[in-house]
Design an enzyme around this catalytic site. Structure first.
Site, PDB file in Angstrom:
ATOM      1  CB  SER A  36      -8.215 -62.515  30.861  1.00  0.00           C
ATOM      2  OG  SER A  36      -7.138 -63.351  30.477  1.00  0.00           O
ATOM      3  CE1 TYR A  60     -11.326 -66.961  31.793  1.00  0.00           C
ATOM      4  CE2 TYR A  60      -9.474 -66.479  30.326  1.00  0.00           C
ATOM      5  CZ  TYR A  60     -10.087 -66.370  31.566  1.00  0.00           C
ATOM      6  OH  TYR A  60      -9.470 -65.663  32.571  1.00  0.00           O
TER       7      TYR A  60
END
Ligand code: NAP
Length: 248
Positions: free
Chosen positions: A143, A157
């Site tokens: 990501s 995250y």
């Protein structure tokens, strides 16, 4: 050679888009999922209706025994794996680091880091010429959060994706001479269900003005980059990243 691809978390979102595009490009596809059987079956049905080959396999990829069972089913039903896409992942509701407890941190790291290692292990054992395999590719869905940090939203995250970037670099060097390429995509602001897990269904649209391209991305746009990295067109690329974040 018959192309066989395992895609974790392929019932929905980026994984599902990758599964459909992979089938259209001639791969036999294993659609892994956790619990949404209807969505996984829908992905498989769409592939089969279009003349492709696909199976749905429920397996919690954070658990070693489940990962081993997943890859055994693929061996038996589709044949030797040639590509792995690690895409399964979760988000938890937005909060600051000083509000996070150990239970949450353990859930995020167990769901977003451990599965990528476990599935890579099973894929390497089958694809590496060190073990008699014919080579292959691994594409990790990381990501842009690993670069940006996700302050005020989910630094846990983001850190889990930082680990995936490091896995991509380290594993790529470990297996580069064994016929396996390992790369990653780093998307952001993609229209999928995951933002609801973070507690904000409309997150992509809220952030649109901050994205240089002024729009969110689609799961198909990520799938196209994943399958380019998996293809022979990317034959000299390993340990590298494609950022798909509209310029952010
Ligand atoms: P999504 O639409 O929420 O789909 C998540 C998928 O992961 C589902 O198929 C889910 O299965 C599966 N899954 C979750 N935990 C699992 C487990 N333990 N075992 C097996 N499957 C599991 O998510 P997405 O947006 O497509 O995200 C895919 C990947 O892209 C993730 O790694 C995410 O971090 C990354 N990513 C997404 C974005 C974005 O903007 N969307 C941006 C950057 C990175 P069920 O359907 O059975 O629940």
């Amino acid at each position: 050679m018959h192309k066989v691809i395992v895609i974790t978390g392929a019932s929905r979102g980026i994984g599902a888009a990758t599964a459909k595009l992979a089938a259209a490009r001639g791969y036999a596809v294993c659609v892994n999922y956790l619990k949404n059987h209807a969505a996984a079956q829908c992905t498989v049905d769409e592939i089969i209706r279009s003349g492709g080959i696909a199976i749905a396999v429920a397996a919690d990829v954070s658990l070693e025994a489940e990962v081993q069972r997943l890859f055994q089913i693929v061996d038996e039903q589709l044949g030797p794996i040639t590509a792995l896409v690690n895409s399964a992942g979760i988000l938890e509701p937005q909060m600051r680091v000083d509000e996070m407890d150990a239970a949450r941190l353990n859930r995020i790291f167990a769901s977003n880091i451990v599965p990528y290692f476990l599935c890579a292990k099973e894929a390497v054992k089958r694809m590496s010429n060190r073990y008699g395999g014919n080579g292959g590719v691994i594409v990790n869905v990381s990501s842009a959060a690993s670069r940006l940090g996700s302050a005020g939203e989910y630094v846990d995250y983001a850190a889990s994706k930082g680990a995936i970037d490091t896995l991509t670099i380290g594993l790529s060097k470990e297996v580069a001479s064994e016929g396996i390429r390992v790369n990653a995509v780093r998307p952001a602001f993609i229209y999928t269900d995951i933002h609801a897990d973070g507690g904000e269904v409309g997150r992509v649209d809220r952030l649109k003005p901050t994205i240089p391209m002024q729009r969110g991305g689609t799961a198909l746009e990520v799938a196209q980059a994943i399958l380019w990295l998996a293809s022979e067109e990317a034959s000299y690329a390993t340990g590298t990243f494609i950022d798909l974040a509209g310029g952010k």
